[in-house]
Design a protein around this motif. Structure first.
Motif, mmCIF file in Angstrom:
data_model
loop_
_atom_site.group_PDB
_atom_site.id
_atom_site.type_symbol
_atom_site.label_atom_id
_atom_site.label_comp_id
_atom_site.label_asym_id
_atom_site.label_seq_id
_atom_site.Cartn_x
_atom_site.Cartn_y
_atom_site.Cartn_z
ATOM 1 N N GLN A 45 12.841 0.366 -0.499
ATOM 2 C CA GLN A 45 13.850 0.907 -1.129
ATOM 3 C C GLN A 45 14.266 0.036 -2.260
ATOM 4 O OE1 GLN A 45 17.329 1.116 1.576
ATOM 5 N NE2 GLN A 45 18.850 0.871 -0.258
ATOM 6 N N ALA A 46 14.256 -1.257 -1.868
ATOM 7 C CA ALA A 46 14.835 -2.160 -3.169
ATOM 8 C C ALA A 46 13.770 -2.260 -4.300
ATOM 9 C CB ALA A 46 14.773 -3.739 -2.312
ATOM 10 N N PRO A 75 0.697 -1.268 0.067
ATOM 11 C CA PRO A 75 0.007 -0.059 0.033
ATOM 12 C C PRO A 75 0.846 1.311 0.219
ATOM 13 C CG PRO A 75 -0.751 -1.821 1.678
ATOM 14 C CD PRO A 75 0.457 -1.975 1.162
ATOM 15 N N GLU A 76 2.229 1.030 0.393
ATOM 16 C CA GLU A 76 2.891 2.138 0.432
ATOM 17 C C GLU A 76 3.523 2.888 -1.043
ATOM 18 O OE1 GLU A 76 3.568 4.130 3.373
ATOM 19 O OE2 GLU A 76 1.754 3.047 3.941
ATOM 20 N N ILE A 77 3.324 2.002 -2.105
ATOM 21 C CA ILE A 77 3.856 2.109 -3.300
ATOM 22 C C ILE A 77 3.005 1.870 -4.302
ATOM 23 C CG2 ILE A 77 4.976 -0.159 -3.261
ATOM 24 C CD1 ILE A 77 7.502 0.964 -4.271
ATOM 25 N N LYS A 109 10.186 -2.557 6.480
ATOM 26 C CA LYS A 109 9.436 -2.098 5.407
ATOM 27 C C LYS A 109 10.001 -0.938 4.381
ATOM 28 C CE LYS A 109 6.427 1.332 6.097
ATOM 29 N NZ LYS A 109 5.306 2.147 6.760
ATOM 30 N N ASN A 110 10.861 -0.327 5.131
ATOM 31 C CA ASN A 110 11.692 0.725 4.458
ATOM 32 C C ASN A 110 12.542 0.136 3.510
ATOM 33 O OD1 ASN A 110 10.188 3.100 5.250
ATOM 34 N ND2 ASN A 110 11.479 3.451 6.647
ATOM 35 N N LEU A 138 16.164 5.291 4.399
ATOM 36 C CA LEU A 138 16.813 4.984 5.828
ATOM 37 C C LEU A 138 16.571 6.065 6.891
ATOM 38 C CD1 LEU A 138 19.154 3.241 7.126
ATOM 39 C CD2 LEU A 138 20.772 5.232 6.231
ATOM 40 N N LEU A 139 16.416 7.502 6.425
ATOM 41 C CA LEU A 139 16.272 8.303 7.439
ATOM 42 C C LEU A 139 15.031 9.085 7.215
ATOM 43 C CD1 LEU A 139 19.815 10.422 6.776
ATOM 44 C CD2 LEU A 139 19.331 8.729 8.516
#
Length: 293
Positions: free
Chosen positions: A189-190, A121-123, A184-185, A256-257
């Motif tokens: 990211q991948a 859902p985040e992408i 999740k991040n 990451l941040l």
């Protein structure tokens, strides 16, 4: 190290001169990325239903199945169907890889649900992979002269070049909120890195323009890379610059941040801040929910 797995083919000699003497070798085609239609075990049902809902293949092993055939010599031979993938990892170098598959259906289900409910859902779906191979853990070891002989396992994500992405999700059902957020991040990211080529070049042009004079230079000739808007990937040494590297380094850092921490970390480097804001705007426009707060 890149790992490639291919089909294993059985080879036989031609034994008959006339076509009429050849054995019947016709076998109905099937989609090896899905469980056999007659499979009703829990894992097969989970994989099939996951694909039906998301259009993404789900795997818990890189061995898809075996096809039995009759060779030209009249013998029974077997073709093992193996999933093809390629990996990038945070390990710089290693000598062996140990895969730990899920042995428990409840953990398989929790890992698949985490991907479906917390990550996808985040992408935007355009960034979703063709397939995902979920492991409990993947360990990369390298030998050394130290008595223990091995390094500790490292975090893993995969960059697919073939058929699937590999994710070591672990026992996500019992992970803390902080561990789930980090995982999740990592997965997001991948996925974004893999599909970064989908981002329109004209929209990324302002991002690249800030540091365009430093691309394709020897990185050691740029004493303060951040001052000219360049970032170095975590654990890496920037020996050369390129647009692709620049984009990947920023994608890595924003996942990451947290947003506030990014601003604090690079407060003395206004070009880095400006490039981050341009990239985040492009990603948000294309359905990536990053820095939305």
């Amino acid at each position: 190290m890149k790992k490639y797995l291919f089909l294993i083919w059985a080879v036989a000699s031609l034994w008959a001169c006339n076509k009429e003497d050849w054995p019947d070798n016709s076998i109905p085609e099937r989609n090896w990325f899905l469980p056999d239609e007659g499979a009703t075990d829990e894992t097969s049902m989970l994989r099939r239903e996951f694909y039906e809902r998301n259009g993404v293949y789900l795997f818990f092993s890189d061995t898809l199945g075996v096809r039995e055939k009759t060779s030209l010599a009249g013998n029974t031979v077997y073709e093992w169907q193996i999933l093809g993938y390629d990996m990038l990892t945070s390990a710089v170098s290693y000598d062996s890889v140990v895969y730990h598959p899920y042995m428990d259906y409840a953990e398989q289900k929790a890992a698949a649900r985490f991907l479906e409910e917390s990550v996808f859902p985040e992408i935007a779906s355009e960034f979703w992979p063709n397939g995902v191979l979920l492991y409990q853990q993947v360990q990369f070891f390298k030998y050394s002269w130290w008595p223990e002989g091995f390094d500790d396992p490292v975090d893993l994500y995969s960059q697919p070049m073939l058929q699937a992405m590999i994710f070591a999700v672990g026992d996500v059902a019992h992970a803390s909120a902080e561990e789930k957020a980090r995982l999740k991040n990592t997965l997001l990211q991948a996925m974004v890195l893999d599909k970064a080529a989908l981002l329109p070049a004209e929209e990324l042009e302002p991002f690249f323009n800030y540091s365009k004079d430093y691309y394709d230079l020897n990185g050691y000739l740029i004493p303060d890379k951040q001052a000219v808007g360049l970032l170095v990937k975590i654990g890496d040494y920037l020996s050369a610059t390129s647009k692709d590297y620049d984009l990947a380094a920023f994608i890595e850092r924003i996942f990451l941040l947290p947003k506030a921490e990014f601003y604090v970390t690079f407060a003395d480097y206004p070009l880095v801040i400006k490039k981050m804001e341009v990239l985040v705007e492009v990603l948000q426009k294309h359905g990536v929910k990053i820095y939305m707060e």
